[in-house]
Write a protein that holds these residues in place. Structure first.
Motif, PDB file in Angstrom:
ATOM      1  N   ILE A  21       0.860  -1.184   0.000  1.00  0.00           N
ATOM      2  CA  ILE A  21       0.000   0.000   0.000  1.00  0.00           C
ATOM      3  C   ILE A  21       0.897   1.235   0.000  1.00  0.00           C
ATOM      4  O   ILE A  21       1.843   1.322   0.783  1.00  0.00           O
ATOM      5  CB  ILE A  21      -0.918   0.037   1.251  1.00  0.00           C
ATOM      6  CG1 ILE A  21      -1.876  -1.155   1.269  1.00  0.00           C
ATOM      7  CG2 ILE A  21      -1.693   1.347   1.310  1.00  0.00           C
ATOM      8  CD1 ILE A  21      -2.706  -1.261   2.545  1.00  0.00           C
ATOM      9  N   ASP A  22       0.587   2.182  -0.857  1.00  0.00           N
ATOM     10  CA  ASP A  22       1.294   3.463  -0.863  1.00  0.00           C
ATOM     11  C   ASP A  22       0.624   4.365   0.172  1.00  0.00           C
ATOM     12  O   ASP A  22      -0.388   5.007  -0.104  1.00  0.00           O
ATOM     13  CB  ASP A  22       1.233   4.100  -2.248  1.00  0.00           C
ATOM     14  CG  ASP A  22       1.897   5.472  -2.297  1.00  0.00           C
ATOM     15  OD1 ASP A  22       2.462   5.919  -1.268  1.00  0.00           O
ATOM     16  OD2 ASP A  22       1.840   6.113  -3.359  1.00  0.00           O
ATOM     17  N   GLN A  23       1.185   4.392   1.361  1.00  0.00           N
ATOM     18  CA  GLN A  23       0.579   5.149   2.461  1.00  0.00           C
ATOM     19  C   GLN A  23       0.665   6.656   2.252  1.00  0.00           C
ATOM     20  O   GLN A  23       0.014   7.407   2.958  1.00  0.00           O
ATOM     21  CB  GLN A  23       1.209   4.742   3.805  1.00  0.00           C
ATOM     22  CG  GLN A  23       2.496   5.451   4.160  1.00  0.00           C
ATOM     23  CD  GLN A  23       3.691   5.066   3.305  1.00  0.00           C
ATOM     24  OE1 GLN A  23       3.682   4.072   2.585  1.00  0.00           O
ATOM     25  NE2 GLN A  23       4.741   5.867   3.367  1.00  0.00           N
ATOM     26  N   HIS A  55      -0.441   8.112  -0.454  1.00  0.00           N
ATOM     27  CA  HIS A  55      -1.561   8.464  -1.330  1.00  0.00           C
ATOM     28  C   HIS A  55      -2.564   9.322  -0.545  1.00  0.00           C
ATOM     29  O   HIS A  55      -2.830   9.059   0.636  1.00  0.00           O
ATOM     30  CB  HIS A  55      -2.239   7.186  -1.832  1.00  0.00           C
ATOM     31  CG  HIS A  55      -3.206   7.419  -2.934  1.00  0.00           C
ATOM     32  ND1 HIS A  55      -4.466   7.931  -2.725  1.00  0.00           N
ATOM     33  CD2 HIS A  55      -3.095   7.219  -4.271  1.00  0.00           C
ATOM     34  CE1 HIS A  55      -5.090   8.033  -3.872  1.00  0.00           C
ATOM     35  NE2 HIS A  55      -4.278   7.601  -4.835  1.00  0.00           N
ATOM     36  N   ASP A  73       4.306  -0.296  -2.460  1.00  0.00           N
ATOM     37  CA  ASP A  73       3.551  -0.851  -3.580  1.00  0.00           C
ATOM     38  C   ASP A  73       4.207  -0.406  -4.883  1.00  0.00           C
ATOM     39  O   ASP A  73       4.183   0.765  -5.225  1.00  0.00           O
ATOM     40  CB  ASP A  73       2.094  -0.381  -3.530  1.00  0.00           C
ATOM     41  CG  ASP A  73       1.213  -0.983  -4.614  1.00  0.00           C
ATOM     42  OD1 ASP A  73       1.715  -1.758  -5.450  1.00  0.00           O
ATOM     43  OD2 ASP A  73       0.018  -0.663  -4.632  1.00  0.00           O
ATOM     44  N   THR A  82      -2.630  -0.731  -3.543  1.00  0.00           N
ATOM     45  CA  THR A  82      -3.123   0.610  -3.230  1.00  0.00           C
ATOM     46  C   THR A  82      -4.546   0.786  -3.744  1.00  0.00           C
ATOM     47  O   THR A  82      -5.405   1.356  -3.058  1.00  0.00           O
ATOM     48  CB  THR A  82      -2.181   1.672  -3.830  1.00  0.00           C
ATOM     49  OG1 THR A  82      -0.883   1.508  -3.236  1.00  0.00           O
ATOM     50  CG2 THR A  82      -2.680   3.077  -3.578  1.00  0.00           C
ATOM     51  N   SER A 114      -7.832   1.347  -1.476  1.00  0.00           N
ATOM     52  CA  SER A 114      -8.688   2.511  -1.719  1.00  0.00           C
ATOM     53  C   SER A 114     -10.153   2.114  -1.777  1.00  0.00           C
ATOM     54  O   SER A 114     -11.012   2.790  -1.221  1.00  0.00           O
ATOM     55  CB  SER A 114      -8.299   3.202  -3.032  1.00  0.00           C
ATOM     56  OG  SER A 114      -7.011   3.753  -2.947  1.00  0.00           O
ATOM     57  N   ASN A 127      -1.019  -3.294   6.034  1.00  0.00           N
ATOM     58  CA  ASN A 127      -0.355  -3.550   4.755  1.00  0.00           C
ATOM     59  C   ASN A 127       0.498  -4.808   4.900  1.00  0.00           C
ATOM     60  O   ASN A 127       1.503  -4.808   5.597  1.00  0.00           O
ATOM     61  CB  ASN A 127       0.508  -2.342   4.395  1.00  0.00           C
ATOM     62  CG  ASN A 127       1.327  -2.537   3.138  1.00  0.00           C
ATOM     63  OD1 ASN A 127       1.230  -3.533   2.444  1.00  0.00           O
ATOM     64  ND2 ASN A 127       2.161  -1.553   2.841  1.00  0.00           N
TER      65      ASN A 127
END
Length: 167
Positions: A11-13, A15, A75, A81, A85, A109
């Motif tokens: 996960i791209d935290q 974002h 990610d 991600t 979402s 994650n």
């Protein structure tokens, strides 16, 4: 306030969908493992767990069987991600305004896949380890969104399936 574990590409935290300063810090979190570096670099108020299992998939010790990979929970593919979402994006305004099904949920994650076209298959042992960790970490729900592309059709025969002609 639910805790939802996502077993995926990471996960791209950073974002915008995962920025929520209104969520209180939970006791005992963040939790991180599987990589060197600062746990806070991959967690925030919403993404409270960052575990990577890439080293179990690709230790990098044998170049004949594995290419080096990113061992962090970052990610590199986008699927994790996107799934996170759908699950728990807050009402982030950007090019497109989106909201997940549970916008006030916390996320765990659990990166079980390496980088695309490098180590992007997770053996069952890694999936089971991540699932066990998610349960131990107190996740209320765990999501595994995985599959592979079909390389043959349901009516294909013979060479299309890697079989002898007529089979």
């Amino acid at each position: 306030g639910m805790k939802i574990g996502v077993l995926d590409f990471g996960i791209d935290q950073t974002h915008p969908a995962f920025q929520d300063s209104s969520l209180p810090k939970l006791a005992g979190f963040p939790k991180c493992s599987g990589f060197t570096g600062d746990c806070g670099s991959f967690t925030n108020n919403k993404v409270i767990v960052a575990r990577s299992y890439t080293q179990l998939i690709a230790p990098g010790s044998d170049p004949a069987t594995s290419r080096p990979d990113d061992f962090t929970p970052r990610d590199r593919e986008g699927h994790g991600t996107a799934i996170a979402s759908c699950i728990a994006a807050n009402n982030a305004a950007g090019t497109v305004t989106i909201s997940g099904m549970a916008p006030k949920a916390y996320l765990g994650n659990y990166k079980i896949f390496g980088s695309p076209l490098v180590n992007d298959v997770a053996p069952e042992s890694v999936i089971i380890q991540a699932l066990n960790d998610a349960v131990t970490d107190g996740m209320d729900v765990v999501n595994l969104s995985a599959g592979i592309s079909a390389l043959t059709g349901p009516l294909d025969t013979g060479a299309a399936c890697g079989l002898a002609a007529g089979a």
